[in-house]
Enzyme design. Sequence first.
Site, short mmCIF file in Angstrom:
data_model
loop_
_atom_site.label_atom_id
_atom_site.label_comp_id
_atom_site.label_asym_id
_atom_site.label_seq_id
_atom_site.Cartn_x
_atom_site.Cartn_y
_atom_site.Cartn_z
N ARG A 114 7.47 -11.95 6.67
CA ARG A 114 6.36 -11.10 6.23
C ARG A 114 6.77 -10.35 4.96
O ARG A 114 7.85 -9.78 4.89
CB ARG A 114 6.01 -10.12 7.35
CG ARG A 114 4.86 -9.19 7.00
CD ARG A 114 4.24 -8.57 8.23
NE ARG A 114 5.03 -7.51 8.82
CZ ARG A 114 4.61 -6.72 9.81
NH1 ARG A 114 3.42 -6.92 10.35
NH2 ARG A 114 5.40 -5.78 10.29
N SER A 115 5.88 -10.36 3.96
CA SER A 115 6.14 -9.55 2.76
C SER A 115 5.14 -8.41 2.69
O SER A 115 5.46 -7.27 2.95
CB SER A 115 6.10 -10.41 1.50
OG SER A 115 7.28 -11.21 1.43
N GLY A 116 3.86 -8.72 2.36
CA GLY A 116 2.86 -7.66 2.32
C GLY A 116 2.02 -7.57 3.59
O GLY A 116 1.32 -6.60 3.83
N GLY A 186 1.53 -8.66 -1.06
CA GLY A 186 2.97 -8.87 -1.20
C GLY A 186 3.26 -10.04 -2.12
O GLY A 186 2.59 -11.07 -2.08
N GLY A 188 5.79 -12.06 -1.96
CA GLY A 188 6.31 -13.22 -1.22
C GLY A 188 5.22 -14.18 -0.78
O GLY A 188 5.30 -15.39 -1.01
N GLY A 189 4.16 -13.66 -0.15
CA GLY A 189 3.08 -14.51 0.34
C GLY A 189 2.13 -14.90 -0.78
O GLY A 189 1.71 -16.05 -0.87
N HIS A 190 1.80 -13.94 -1.63
CA HIS A 190 0.80 -14.18 -2.68
C HIS A 190 1.22 -15.31 -3.61
O HIS A 190 0.46 -16.24 -3.87
CB HIS A 190 0.58 -12.90 -3.49
CG HIS A 190 -0.46 -13.03 -4.56
ND1 HIS A 190 -1.80 -13.17 -4.27
CD2 HIS A 190 -0.36 -13.08 -5.90
CE1 HIS A 190 -2.48 -13.28 -5.40
NE2 HIS A 190 -1.63 -13.23 -6.42
N LEU A 479 -5.16 -22.22 0.25
CA LEU A 479 -4.15 -21.81 1.23
C LEU A 479 -4.06 -20.29 1.40
O LEU A 479 -3.90 -19.78 2.50
CB LEU A 479 -2.79 -22.38 0.80
CG LEU A 479 -1.60 -22.06 1.71
CD1 LEU A 479 -1.77 -22.67 3.10
CD2 LEU A 479 -0.29 -22.56 1.09
N TYR A 481 -6.32 -18.17 1.27
CA TYR A 481 -7.42 -17.68 2.10
C TYR A 481 -7.29 -18.31 3.49
O TYR A 481 -8.17 -19.05 3.93
CB TYR A 481 -8.78 -18.02 1.48
CG TYR A 481 -9.12 -17.27 0.21
CD1 TYR A 481 -8.36 -16.18 -0.21
CD2 TYR A 481 -10.20 -17.63 -0.56
CE1 TYR A 481 -8.67 -15.49 -1.37
CE2 TYR A 481 -10.53 -16.94 -1.73
CZ TYR A 481 -9.75 -15.87 -2.13
OH TYR A 481 -10.08 -15.19 -3.28
#
Length: 509
Positions: A114-116, A186, A188-190, A479, A481
């Site tokens: 998990r980042s954001g 975040g 990382g995920g974005h 992806l 979304y």
Amino acid sequence: MSSIILFSLLFFICCPPCFSLPKGPSDPNSLYKSFLECLPTSSPQPDTTFSSVVYSSATNSSAYTKVLLEHIKNFRYNTTSIPKPAIIITPKKENHVQAAVICAKKLNIQIRIRSGGHDYEGVSYTSSEKTQFMIIDMFNLRAIDINVGTETAVVQAGAHLDELYYRIWEKSKVHGFPAGACPTLGIGGHISGGGYGTMIRKYGLTIDHVIDAKIVDVKGRVLDRKAMGEDLFWAIRGAGGSSFGVVLSFTVKLVPVPKVNTVFRVTKTAEAKAVDIVFKWQSVMSTIDKDLFIRVLLQPTQEKNKKTAQATFMALFLGDSTRLMGLMSKSFPELGLKKEDCFEVSWIQSNLFWSNFDYNKTKLDILLDRHTDVVKFLKRKSDYVQTPIPTQALTSIFNKLGELGKIGMVFNPYGGRMNEIPADATPFPHRAGNLFKVQYSLSWKESDAKVTENNMNQSRVMYEFMTNYVAKNPRSAFLNYRDLDIGVNKGDGFNSSKVYGGKYYQKEF
Ligand SMILES: Cc1cc2nc3c(=O)[nH]c(=O)nc-3n(C[C@H](O)[C@H](O)[C@H](O)COP(=O)(O)OP(=O)(O)OC[C@H]3O[C@@H](n4cnc5c(N)ncnc54)[C@H](O)[C@@H]3O)c2cc1C
Ligand SMILES: *[C@@H]1O[C@H](CO)[C@@H](O)[C@H](O)[C@H]1NC(C)=O
Ligand SMILES: *[C@@H]1O[C@H](CO)[C@@H](O)[C@H](O)[C@H]1NC(C)=O
Ligand SMILES: *[C@@H]1O[C@H](CO)[C@@H](O)[C@H](O)[C@H]1NC(C)=O
Ligand SMILES: *[C@@H]1O[C@H](CO)[C@@H](O)[C@H](O)[C@H]1NC(C)=O
Ligand SMILES: *[C@@H]1O[C@H](CO)[C@@H](O)[C@H](O)[C@H]1NC(C)=O
């Protein structure tokens, strides 16, 4: 495309031994003990700080709950029935991540990264499987290093987008970064999921500006671009980081932005010919000057007892309002934009505008506030449109939105730079040929199972309704979304690798 092969390789190399490993202790207390014992022995450097970054549901209950909830950004996943991680580790150093990966494997605990915490389906902190899982929560790793000389930035995964924007602004008023419009996403995920924002027509996606990365791989090694190789580097720019490793940081290239930019927000009712204007918008956007981005928001409304929708046009123009007015009167007079609708802002102010802050009154350091988001219950879905939707169909879409009453749609224009980047340059294939992306959008505040059920149903009904107007063969999706509906087995020869591969990557594998 070779990273798809790579993904399978990583999967198969790592998994058979995992299956034969002894199961870790199932009682949370002993699991916590075993994990804490394992960490220092698996760390590449001697380290005595592990116990201060590991939270167990059994041993640290209130601190654990606080950390867990801090980055649950979709309240649909804030219920007691959703499976919870046995352990949360909040690394402060690279070797914390390395040891966590190695020990999770040794103890056979699944990892969520998990980042954001903004994933629309909560996949960074939940699990649909029965096995124990842990979260590697990256929020402590959020350093940002801007180098104006080389026009680059090294950003750790746990940083938020608006922190990056702010740090760029501190150093340069003529640089920016093409990423998302929500402040607390975040890195990382974005970025690993593609990433786009209001400069997409000028500069393409966020991933088009990533020049290096640092990840911890399945063996606990820290790898940069050179060490990981071009296949893996290709994959983590759009195919979702968590399938491949833990992203520690991305090195990105900054882009030039003008000192004076223009924003506007104009709403048109159905009576004021919103349908005709949206119809025109579809074709205008693919070829108009790359400096212009106009997003359309369709929202249900009632006009003179008729249930319909209204259209709000929100724009960023990388230039002053005089040039914008010239462009609009030439190419898009239907909108009837007036000079007084236009506001000239700095690039950093434009970010306040997109985040719905008052860009005149709000101090810029609000961008460093990590808790500005209004968390709600969320559901999103996505589609791509490749041929303009006819006005008659738009009219029925407006009426359907009015009838359903809650769901809205956001049309995000493509064209410009997006048409110039080959579909296989990154895992994100939705480039030339796409006029715009549709986001189906529902946010609500009521914590009520019936409301949730009704809203989830609305999103599915509207999605069905749109079938004929959107890209087919395959019907595509973005992806970032995340929408787990598309992976639901409806019988009928359902094949998940076909479905996900087709929709996200236009490649069945
Ligand atoms: C309000 C809102 C607005 C949005 N606006 C935009 C937008 O303008 N443009 C856009 O492109 N998207 C947008 N999104 C979608 C957003 O980009 C994705 O939800 C993104 O995944 C969020 O990243 P995160 O780190 O906050 O999420 P997380 O929930 O932490 O992670 C999302 C996914 O990435 C994985 N992941 C996270 N960190 C790492 C890491 N360090 N290494 C490997 N894998 C990792 C997770 O495991 C999970 O699969 C928006 C989302 C929201 C909620
Ligand atoms: C969790 O609890 C243990 C035992 O009380 C303690 O040693 C440890 O420091 C706690 N961890 C955190 C992160 O507070
Ligand atoms: C989220 O869960 C926590 C813990 O159960 C609870 O205290 C909080 O009220 C919940 N928030 C919402 C919006 O449901
Ligand atoms: C912001 O300030 C400018 C200059 O004073 C003004 O013209 C504009 O109307 C203001 N915008 C808003 C949204 O208040
Ligand atoms: C979903 O909504 C549609 C239209 O509003 C309705 O006809 C249908 O019965 C609903 N389905 C469920 C499962 O609630
Ligand atoms: C699913 O589809 C892929 C790609 O077409 C194929 O390789 C795979 O064998 C299929 N799996 C099943 C279980 O049918």
